[in-house]
Design a protein around this motif. Structure first.
Motif, mmCIF file in Angstrom:
data_model
loop_
_atom_site.group_PDB
_atom_site.id
_atom_site.type_symbol
_atom_site.label_atom_id
_atom_site.label_comp_id
_atom_site.label_asym_id
_atom_site.label_seq_id
_atom_site.Cartn_x
_atom_site.Cartn_y
_atom_site.Cartn_z
ATOM 1 N N GLY A 21 -19.444 2.255 -27.946
ATOM 2 C CA GLY A 21 -18.951 0.886 -27.965
ATOM 3 C C GLY A 21 -17.795 0.664 -27.018
ATOM 4 N N THR A 94 -23.787 2.014 -30.372
ATOM 5 C CA THR A 94 -23.776 0.576 -30.639
ATOM 6 C C THR A 94 -24.875 -0.177 -29.898
ATOM 7 O OG1 THR A 94 -22.172 0.221 -28.849
ATOM 8 C CG2 THR A 94 -21.300 0.595 -31.061
ATOM 9 N N GLU A 126 -20.177 -6.872 -32.546
ATOM 10 C CA GLU A 126 -19.687 -5.659 -33.196
ATOM 11 C C GLU A 126 -20.784 -5.106 -34.090
ATOM 12 O OE1 GLU A 126 -16.349 -4.064 -36.423
ATOM 13 O OE2 GLU A 126 -16.229 -6.120 -35.634
ATOM 14 N N GLN A 127 -21.036 -3.810 -33.957
ATOM 15 C CA GLN A 127 -22.027 -3.180 -34.833
ATOM 16 C C GLN A 127 -21.345 -2.686 -36.102
ATOM 17 O OE1 GLN A 127 -25.415 -0.643 -33.478
ATOM 18 N NE2 GLN A 127 -24.258 1.006 -34.437
ATOM 19 N N GLU A 142 -16.345 -1.155 -36.024
ATOM 20 C CA GLU A 142 -15.798 -0.692 -34.750
ATOM 21 C C GLU A 142 -14.306 -0.985 -34.631
ATOM 22 O OE1 GLU A 142 -18.235 -1.019 -31.124
ATOM 23 O OE2 GLU A 142 -19.513 -2.336 -32.319
#
Length: 356
Positions: A21, A94, A126-127, A142
């Motif tokens: 990420g 991600t 955002e994962q 994250e």
């Protein structure tokens, strides 16, 4: 259009965990809630070494991880929960699409959380991943954010039924909060598109078309994010008849059905917005064509007026000796008056026909 970048290093050595990420500057922190209907214990910043002795399997344990930079910490959680290495890789990677995995006594769910970027047409991504196992729910974010603040307050104040339910109901609340972000993002996009459509009615600036295509890409990205979420929520229904896996109680499957219904509503809303964008594009091109037609009509009318005048000038511009009108004292004034009369007559005729 956002494209997935594949890292070849992960293909050569798939056992190596790597956070892919963009939020690489956030320090990893652990927050733990241990609760039941009668009691609540909160650890705002728990040390990883204290997890085994702190977890109380007789109650509900929500372990929330902020930041994914500390790979050793993620590995330690994986070892404690007996999580396969490829699951940890999916948490850290991600670029993975939303997915749901049922592995014996473990349920893994990762999802994309989207929000509009302030003062920009971009969408922040955002994962967020979830692991649920034996009364333990682990969420991986994250970075620190406010997605779940209202859920924490409900737990602290014993509002609603969250403290009377198991970890599967908490998972439902967390997923519902993430889906609310989709509504917020779509609403923000719709407001921008509405302003863009209003602007296209008064301006023919070509940058409007660029902005329309930008929002079309955003809606396509939203759709690509929601479709796998819809499929994952639908697949939860198949777990309902599984007598071996009991991470989700039978009476709570209806909550996840609501989430599936929400995903369908989101997709329908995006389809409607895509149609609106198509209409905006068509309106822009129609406006451009109308403006061009108006210009061409004006030029054609002016050219038509000057055609007979040019003919008269051409006739009297010939260098013949025997032209009686050249010897006439008032010839010049008569020709000018005739030309002026012809021009006015044509203007009157065109105006009467509403040609301009």
């Amino acid at each position: 259009m956002r494209k997935i970048k594949y890292k070849k290093g992960r293909k050569v050595q798939p056992s190596i965990l790597e956070y892919t990420g963009v939020h690489k500057n956030f320090e990893t922190q652990i927050q733990l809630f241990i609760y039941d209907d009668n009691d609540l214990t909160e650890y705002p910043n728990l040390n990883i070494d204290k997890i085994p002795e702190t977890i109380d399997l007789d109650k509900i344990n929500w372990l929330n991880i902020h930041g994914l930079n500390n790979i050793d910490l993620i590995k330690s959680i994986g070892i404690y929960l007996d999580v396969d290495n490829f699951i940890l890789g999916d948490i850290l990677n991600t670029t993975q699409r939303t997915k749901l995995d049922e592995l014996h006594d473990l349920l893994f769910f990762n999802v994309k959380s989207l929000l509009p970027t302030e003062n920009s047409d971009n969408i922040s991504v955002e994962q967020i991943s979830f692991l649920i196992k034996e009364g333990i729910l682990v969420s991986f974010q994250e970075k620190r954010s406010d997605f779940f603040t209202h859920i924490r307050e409900r737990i602290r104040t014993h509002s609603g039924i969250v403290r009377t339910k198991k970890a599967d109901y908490l998972l439902y609340l967390l997923l519902d909060a993430i889906m609310e972000n989709f509504y917020i993002t779509i609403e923000a996009e719709e407001n921008k598109v509405e302003d863009l459509i209003n602007l296209s009615k008064t301006s023919t600036d070509p940058t409007i078309l660029v902005q329309i295509e930008k929002h079309r890409d955003n809606f396509n990205f939203l759709k690509r994010s929601i479709i796998p979420l819809r499929d994952s929520l639908y697949s939860i229904k198949s777990i309902k008849d599984d007598d071996v896996f009991n991470a989700i109680a039978h009476e709570n499957f209806s909550f996840f059905s609501r989430l599936h219904q929400k995903s369908l509503e989101l997709l329908d809303q995006i389809d409607d917005d895509m149609v609106t964008l198509d209409s905006a594009s068509n309106f822009f091109f129609s406006s451009q064509n109308h403006k061009m037609n108006e210009v061409m009509k004006t030029l054609t009318v002016i050219s038509a007026i000057f055609i007979p005048l040019t003919f008269i000038v051409g006739v009297y511009g010939m260098n013949f000796e025997n032209m009686p009108e050249l010897k006439y004292t008032y010839g010049y004034y008569i020709v000018i008056a005739a030309m002026f009369t012809i021009a006015l007559g044509m203007v009157y005729y065109f105006k009467k026909r509403n040609w301009f």
